[in-house]
Design a protein around this motif. Structure first.
Motif, PDB file in Angstrom:
ATOM      1  N   ALA A 289       0.819  -1.218   0.000  1.00  0.00           N
ATOM      2  CA  ALA A 289       0.000   0.000   0.000  1.00  0.00           C
ATOM      3  C   ALA A 289       0.849   1.262   0.000  1.00  0.00           C
ATOM      4  O   ALA A 289       0.457   2.285  -0.579  1.00  0.00           O
ATOM      5  N   ALA A 290       2.036   1.217   0.621  1.00  0.00           N
ATOM      6  CA  ALA A 290       2.892   2.405   0.659  1.00  0.00           C
ATOM      7  C   ALA A 290       3.252   2.890  -0.731  1.00  0.00           C
ATOM      8  O   ALA A 290       3.489   4.089  -0.941  1.00  0.00           O
ATOM      9  N   ASN A 291       3.277   1.998  -1.708  1.00  0.00           N
ATOM     10  CA  ASN A 291       3.667   2.385  -3.067  1.00  0.00           C
ATOM     11  C   ASN A 291       2.674   3.326  -3.723  1.00  0.00           C
ATOM     12  O   ASN A 291       3.013   4.019  -4.699  1.00  0.00           O
ATOM     13  N   PHE A 292       1.430   3.367  -3.218  1.00  0.00           N
ATOM     14  CA  PHE A 292       0.442   4.279  -3.791  1.00  0.00           C
ATOM     15  C   PHE A 292       0.739   5.733  -3.436  1.00  0.00           C
ATOM     16  O   PHE A 292       0.078   6.646  -3.947  1.00  0.00           O
ATOM     17  N   TYR A 293       1.731   5.961  -2.604  1.00  0.00           N
ATOM     18  CA  TYR A 293       2.232   7.318  -2.379  1.00  0.00           C
ATOM     19  C   TYR A 293       2.754   7.910  -3.685  1.00  0.00           C
ATOM     20  O   TYR A 293       2.734   9.120  -3.884  1.00  0.00           O
ATOM     21  N   ASN A 294       3.184   7.035  -4.605  1.00  0.00           N
ATOM     22  CA  ASN A 294       3.884   7.461  -5.820  1.00  0.00           C
ATOM     23  C   ASN A 294       2.986   7.588  -7.042  1.00  0.00           C
ATOM     24  O   ASN A 294       3.495   7.871  -8.129  1.00  0.00           O
ATOM     25  N   ILE A 295       1.674   7.373  -6.901  1.00  0.00           N
ATOM     26  CA  ILE A 295       0.782   7.421  -8.062  1.00  0.00           C
ATOM     27  C   ILE A 295      -0.588   7.930  -7.628  1.00  0.00           C
ATOM     28  O   ILE A 295      -1.129   7.481  -6.612  1.00  0.00           O
ATOM     29  N   PRO A 296      -1.178   8.871  -8.351  1.00  0.00           N
ATOM     30  CA  PRO A 296      -2.549   9.294  -8.045  1.00  0.00           C
ATOM     31  C   PRO A 296      -3.518   8.127  -8.235  1.00  0.00           C
ATOM     32  O   PRO A 296      -3.447   7.403  -9.238  1.00  0.00           O
ATOM     33  N   LEU A 297      -4.421   7.970  -7.280  1.00  0.00           N
ATOM     34  CA  LEU A 297      -5.331   6.829  -7.259  1.00  0.00           C
ATOM     35  C   LEU A 297      -6.766   7.316  -7.161  1.00  0.00           C
ATOM     36  O   LEU A 297      -7.124   8.063  -6.242  1.00  0.00           O
ATOM     37  N   VAL A 298      -7.597   6.900  -8.123  1.00  0.00           N
ATOM     38  CA  VAL A 298      -9.028   7.225  -8.125  1.00  0.00           C
ATOM     39  C   VAL A 298      -9.783   5.900  -8.177  1.00  0.00           C
ATOM     40  O   VAL A 298      -9.774   5.202  -9.194  1.00  0.00           O
ATOM     41  N   THR A 299     -10.431   5.547  -7.081  1.00  0.00           N
ATOM     42  CA  THR A 299     -11.063   4.243  -6.932  1.00  0.00           C
ATOM     43  C   THR A 299     -12.573   4.369  -7.102  1.00  0.00           C
ATOM     44  O   THR A 299     -13.179   5.365  -6.689  1.00  0.00           O
ATOM     45  N   TYR A 300     -13.184   3.337  -7.689  1.00  0.00           N
ATOM     46  CA  TYR A 300     -14.651   3.316  -7.833  1.00  0.00           C
ATOM     47  C   TYR A 300     -15.208   1.996  -7.320  1.00  0.00           C
ATOM     48  O   TYR A 300     -14.616   0.920  -7.534  1.00  0.00           O
ATOM     49  N   SER A 301     -16.383   2.086  -6.657  1.00  0.00           N
ATOM     50  CA  SER A 301     -17.147   0.896  -6.272  1.00  0.00           C
ATOM     51  C   SER A 301     -18.629   1.211  -6.352  1.00  0.00           C
ATOM     52  O   SER A 301     -19.050   2.348  -6.094  1.00  0.00           O
TER      53      SER A 301
END
Length: 670
Positions: A289-301
């Motif tokens: 999960a720490a790696n998502f510091y390096n990429i913008p993340l837009v999640t959908y559910s």
């Protein structure tokens, strides 16, 4: 002598007979419908005509764009993969389209290469020389004459057990898909069928990406990854392990880890072994999960979608790393996109794409469990203290002279900033503080690039010239770290034995497992495994491919040649693995190891990829099922889980040696 294709067909039938024993496991893909004699005759004639046209075009670099049509129809007809009657007519149309393209290429024309709209293309995979398809949505504004680099969105598809090449290509010629952002090329990945872009499916993504970049001017800093359902799972995986490569990630639904999604401890009847649990770390996005510091993340559910679980568990993992997840939730929505949510997602991604990826941010956070995934932007982890234990490296450029690095579980790393990217002072050696220890590093170059290697000895860090010590010993390094499945992510050859087995009783097991491997590869990863007799393995094969050796030292000449340099003893009477002795009449080793004839490549002994029929039923189960080595008691028949009874298994250490002792109990590790 039988031709290669006839041999493969014989092995396919042999393996199908074996598979019939697994009567309690639904086959994936399912069997197809009957093909009438008339349709079969038409298809065979169409395949023959297109094959003849392809033969005339062997030196044309665009030939894969024609071959995809031939291979789609050939696979479906040869392997009973017309799942509906209409699929037969789809195949005939694909053969017609292939004939049109072949005729155009013969005249020196290739109009699809500059076309807008829906375009299907192909490439030849390094893994097995198969022709793999992909689909494009090329915007109406595209023109090859424009001095413009294009945003690219990669779309990962959902699970489809009947998604043959015929159905994939047909859909890609008719359907633009869920999202078509303006002024954006969208690529729809086949991903080698139905594996959530794991294993060869992951390689497919990067090979397709390379093919697209050869044909279209793509902006490296505006590549986004998107997908839904199984495709959402693919995005979680790709983003967690390759976060530094992309401008943004947008997973929808899917799964992000193994145990909670499958309810392993509550619902699954078959409990995982200790080594399987270790190997979950390879793909579980929650662990990284720490790696998502390096990429913008837009999640959908969707609000009432059971697969919202993936986002919920990731939100917890991100919160534990101090990050709050952007989560768009479709109100009262099951397993689909809510129409009001799509413009919100698009607006966020468009804004991110407009800014583009930051290739050289001042701060990086990086976690990994294996050198299979060892790079994050300008940080590369070269060596681990222990595979399958958490390793982390955080790096931050403090000012123009100082870089601060914090590591855990890392024994060597590289900092590499390309031309124009380094903010460090080119007049001074950089100071790198590693876990509180100051180390004088190299001086940045005048093109504002910087490269520095560091290695730990005991507790002390030092700046070094090379990332891996040139001491003549084996070391686990990137792309040479195991487990067994890693050998099937690059060029491999199945090496067939031509001699007599030392123990005749094991010959049947060896033949069945070889046949099973070839059949399973074609079904699950959509290619014909490249098979060679042991007598055909020369210097070129040793130099260029991982060698998958079936047989024993009596039957396989290559295995006999290298036996003395492998960490096992194997004779007619006994098998010794990790200082434990077994009867060679009833036990077989499976193993991955650097090839003694070329330590830059692997050898594998008596194994294909290690997940089997039971795991085909759910993509979250498709994780490695064996570690670096195992001993198989073949008196227990192979089944949908294992090739026999696993009496011992384990991982080599970081120098490819047996560890002093390993836990062989099937214990829970969470």
């Amino acid at each position: 002598m039988l031709s290669t294709m006839k041999r493969i067909a014989v092995l396919f039938l042999f393996s199908a007979s074996l598979f019939a024993q697994l009567v309690d496991i639904r086959p994936v893909p399912p069997p197809g419908v009957a093909v009438s004699p008339e349709d079969k005759k038409d298809l065979e004639a169409g395949l023959k005509r297109l094959a003849q046209a392809i033969e005339k075009l062997q030196d044309n670099p665009l030939l894969p764009d024609v071959q995809i049509f031939h291979e789609a129809a050939r696979y479906a007809l040869t392997y009973n993969e017309f799942f509906k009657q209409e699929d037969i007519f789809k195949a005939k149309e694909l053969l017609r389209q292939g004939q049109i393209r072949a005729a155009q290429l013969e005249k020196g024309e290739a109009p699809w290469t500059t076309a807008t709209g829906l375009v299907v293309r192909g490439y030849i995979s390094k893994i097995d020389k198969s022709v793999q398809p992909y689909g494009l949505v090329v915007p109406p504004t595209y023109s090859p004459s424009l001095p413009h680099q294009w945003r690219l969105d990669a779309w990962f598809h959902g699970r489809g057990e009947t998604l043959s090449e015929v159905n994939f290509l047909t859909d890609r010629m008719r359907n633009p898909g869920e999202f078509t952002p303006p002024n954006t090329i969208v690529v729809h990945l086949y991903g080698r069928y139905c594996n959530a872009n794991r294993f060869a499916g992951e390689v497919d993504f990067f090979e397709a990406l390379d093919a697209i970049k050869r044909h279209y001017p793509i902006d490296e800093n505006r590549i986004l990854i998107r997908g839904f359902s199984m495709g959402g799972a693919a995005v979680w995986h790709i983003a967690a392990h390759h976060a530094g490569l992309f401008a943004a990630a947008a997973p929808g639904a899917g799964f992000s880890e193994t145990a909670d999604f499958l309810k392993i401890w509550d619902r699954e009847k078959i409990k995982p072994t200790w080594w399987e649990q270790k190997l979950w770390h390879l793909y579980d996005a929650t662990d990284d999960a720490a790696n998502f510091y390096n990429i913008p993340l837009v999640t959908y559910s969707g609000e009432i979608d059971g697969q919202k679980q993936a986002a919920d568990v990731m939100a917890k993992a991100l919160a534990a790393e101090g990050m709050q997840m952007t989560h768009i939730i479709g109100p009262n929505t099951p397993h689909r996109y809510h129409p009001d949510s799509k413009p919100i997602i698009n607006a966020k991604l468009d804004a991110i794409a407009a800014l583009g990826r930051d290739a050289y941010p001042r701060k990086i956070r990086f976690t990994t469990w294996s050198l299979a995934y060892n790079q994050m932007k300008w940080v590369t982890i070269d060596s681990l203290e222990q595979h399958w234990e958490r390793a982390s490296l955080d790096a931050e450029i403090i000012d123009d002279n100082n870089v601060n690095v914090k590591t855990s579980g890392v024994s060597a790393f590289t900092l590499d900033i390309g031309s124009g990217g380094s903010p460090l002072n080119i007049n001074h050696r950089a100071n790198v503080t590693i876990n509180g220890q100051k180390v004088a590093a190299t001086t940045p170059m005048t093109d504002h690039s910087w490269l520095a290697h560091f290695r730990k000895t005991g507790t002390q860090w030092a700046s070094v010239d090379k990332p891996v010590p040139a001491d003549g010993n084996l070391h686990k390094i990137h792309n040479l770290q195991g487990p067994i499945d890693d050998a099937f992510l690059d060029s491999f050859l199945v090496v067939r034995p031509t001699g007599a087995a030392m123990i005749p009783a094991v010959s049947e097991w060896l033949a069945k497992e070889q046949a099973h491997m070839i059949d399973a590869w074609r079904k699950q990863f959509r290619g014909d495994a490249q098979v060679r007799d042991d007598s055909q393995i020369g210097e070129a094969e040793i130099a260029n491919s991982n060698l998958v050796l079936f047989g024993d030292p009596g039957s396989n000449k290559v295995l006999a040649r290298i036996l003395g340099k492998l960490p096992l003893q194997w004779s007619k009477d006994s098998l010794v693995v990790a200082k434990k002795s077994y009867s060679s009449a009833t036990n077989i080793p499976v193993m991955i190891y650097p090839n003694p004839l070329n330590p830059k490549k692997y050898i594998v002994i008596n194994s294909g990829f290690t997940f089997r029929e039971y795991d085909y039923l759910n993509n979250a189960r498709q994780t490695p099922k064996l570690p670096d080595y195992a001993v198989v008691d073949i008196t227990t028949p192979a089944d949908g889980r294992f090739p026999g009874k696993i009496v011992d298994a384990g991982f080599f250490n970081e120098q490819w040696q047996f560890k002093p002792s390993q836990n062989t109990q099937h214990t829970r590790t969470d």
